[in-house]
Every structure is written in structure tokens, then in C-alpha cells.
Enzyme design. Structure first.
Site, short mmCIF file in Angstrom:
data_model
loop_
_atom_site.label_atom_id
_atom_site.label_comp_id
_atom_site.label_asym_id
_atom_site.label_seq_id
_atom_site.Cartn_x
_atom_site.Cartn_y
_atom_site.Cartn_z
N SER A 3 0.95 -0.94 0.02
CA SER A 3 0.13 0.09 0.03
C SER A 3 0.84 1.28 0.06
O SER A 3 1.97 1.36 0.55
CB SER A 3 -0.92 0.17 1.43
OG SER A 3 -1.41 1.42 1.49
N TYR A 21 -1.89 -0.28 10.09
CA TYR A 21 -1.95 -0.95 9.08
C TYR A 21 -0.77 -0.42 7.85
O TYR A 21 -0.16 -1.41 7.26
CB TYR A 21 -3.15 -0.63 8.17
CG TYR A 21 -3.34 -0.79 6.61
CD1 TYR A 21 -3.70 -2.07 6.29
CD2 TYR A 21 -3.23 0.26 5.73
CE1 TYR A 21 -3.73 -2.47 4.97
CE2 TYR A 21 -3.21 -0.03 4.24
CZ TYR A 21 -3.52 -1.49 4.08
OH TYR A 21 -3.68 -1.69 2.63
#
Length: 248
Positions: A143, A157
């Protein structure tokens, strides 16, 4: 025999788009899922309708025994694995670090770090020339958050994806001489249901006007990049990343 691809978390979003594209390009496809059987079976059915071989296999990729069973099923039903997409992952509700507890962190680490490690290990045992394999390719779905940090939303995350990036680079060097290429993609704001897990289904629409390209991306755009990194067109590429974030 066709190339064989295993896509973890393949029932929705980026994983589903990658499964459909891989099927159209002649791969034999395994769609892994943890709980949403209906979605995974629908994706596998769509791949079969397009003329390719596909199956959906339930497995929690953070559990070693289930990962072993998943890969053994691919061996038996599809043939020798040539491509792995470590796509399965999760995010929790948006918040600040001081609000996170041990249970939340354990869930994030298990899905986003342990799972890719366990799956990559099984893939290397099958693909590596050191173990009698003929090579292959792995793409880890990271990501853009790994670089941006996601403050006030989910830095846990982001940190887990940073760990995945480090694994991608290290594993690429570890197996480069054994016929395996390992690369990563870093999606940014992509229109999928993933953002609902964080409590804001419309997150992409909120932020997109501030992006250089003024729009969010699509799962299909990410799938194209994943398939490029798995293909012979990127045969001299390993330990590298494609940022798919509209310039962010």
C-alpha cells in the site's frame, strides 16, 4: 500446461480483478478466501465462464496448517504453481495509535505480515530451483500507506505494509538466483469495498479531489500492474515496486 496462479483474498476487490484478468490471459486460477465463500465462488465461476480453469479454496492464510492445505490443493487440482499474489489483508476502524489495543494489532500483523510470509514460503518450496522447481514469480500487494504512514487513520496498517515491503526486497535478493522474481505493488486510493472495513466507505471520494490525478484508481488498473510483474515482460525486474496512487 498453462501457468498456475494462486491469489490470496481473491474473492473481492483487487484480488477478484486479478483473478479475472489472469484467467483471460490463460492462467489456471486458484481464488483463495477466508470467509466469503459466495463471492469467491462467483469469481471462480466468472473465470471458468471466460474459458479458463479455476477453483475457490477456503483457507486462513495466517494459519500454517491451512496454508499447507491450500497449496497442496493447488498442486493436486491445478498443477505446479508458477505465480503467487499475496493480496489478502485487512484494516481496522480508523483511529489514533493510543486507541489501539493488543488484539487489534495481533489481527493486523497476522493478516498483513504472517500470511504473506507463510504463503511465500510455500511458494518458494515449489518454485525454487534449489528445491527442484523451475522458477516463478511472486507479487506482494502492499500500500502507498507504507510510505505515507496514514496518520489519524490506521498507522498500524501502514506499518504492516512497511514490513511487507521489507520482506519483498529481502526475499527478492534471497531467491534471485533460484529462478524466482519477487516484486510489489503499492495501491493508493482504489475504489473497492476495503475502505468500509475502516469505517468510511466513501473515503476515496472524500480524498480524490486532492490527488494530482483528481480521481481514485480501479481494481482493474492494479490488476494490470500485478499481471505485468508476473509476466515475461518484466523478466529482468525483481525487488521493485510499482506505486499506483495517482501521483500521491
Amino acid at each position: 500446461m498453462s501457468d498456475v496462479i494462486l491469489i490470496t483474498g481473491g474473492g473481492r476487490g483487487i484480488g477478484a480483478a486479478t483473478a479475472l484478468l489472469a484467467g483471460r490471459r490463460g492462467y489456471r486460477v486458484c481464488v483463495n478466501y477466508r470467509s466469503d465463500e459466495e463471492s469467491a465462488e462467483a469469481v471462480a465461476g466468472a473465470v471458468r465462464s471466460a474459458g479458463a480453469t479455476a477453483l475457490a479454496v477456503r483457507a486462513d492464510v495466517s494459519r500454517g496448517a491451512e496454508v499447507e492445505r491450500l497449496f497442496a490443493t493447488v498442486d493436486a487440482e491445478l498443477g505446479p504453481l508458477t505465480a503467487l499474489v499475496n493480496n489478502a489483508g485487512t484494516v481496522e476502524r480508523q483511529g489514533r495509535l493510543e486507541e489501539f489495543d493488543e488484539a487489534r494489532l495481533a489481527r493486523i500483523w497476522a493478516a498483513n505480515i504472517t500470511g504473506p510470509f507463510l504463503c511465500a514460503a510455500q511458494a518458494v518450496r515449489r518454485m525454487s530451483t534449489r528445491h527442484g522447481g523451475t522458477g516463478g514469480a511472486i507479487v506482494n500487494v502492499s500500500s502507498r500507506a507504507a510510505q505515507l504512514g496514514s496518520p489519524n487513520e490506521y498507522i498500524d496498517y501502514a506499518a504492516s505494509k512497511g514490513a511487507l515491503d521489507t520482506m519483498t526486497r529481502g526475499l527478492a535478493l534471497e531467491v534471485a538466483a533460484e529462478g524466482i522474481r519477487v516484486n510489489g505493488v503499492r495501491p493508493g486510493l482504489i475504489h473497492t469495498a476495503f475502505h468500509a472495513l475502516g469505517g468510511e466507505p466513501g473515503r476515496v471520494d472524500r480524498i480524490a479531489p486532492d490527488l494530482p490525478m483528481r480521481r481514485g484508481g480501479t481494481a482493474e488498473e492494479v490488476a494490470e500492474s500485478i499481471m505485468f510483474l508476473l509476466s515475461p515482460a518484466s523478466s529482468y525486474t525483481t525487488g521493485s515496486f510499482l506505486d499506483l496512487a495517482g501521483g500521491r
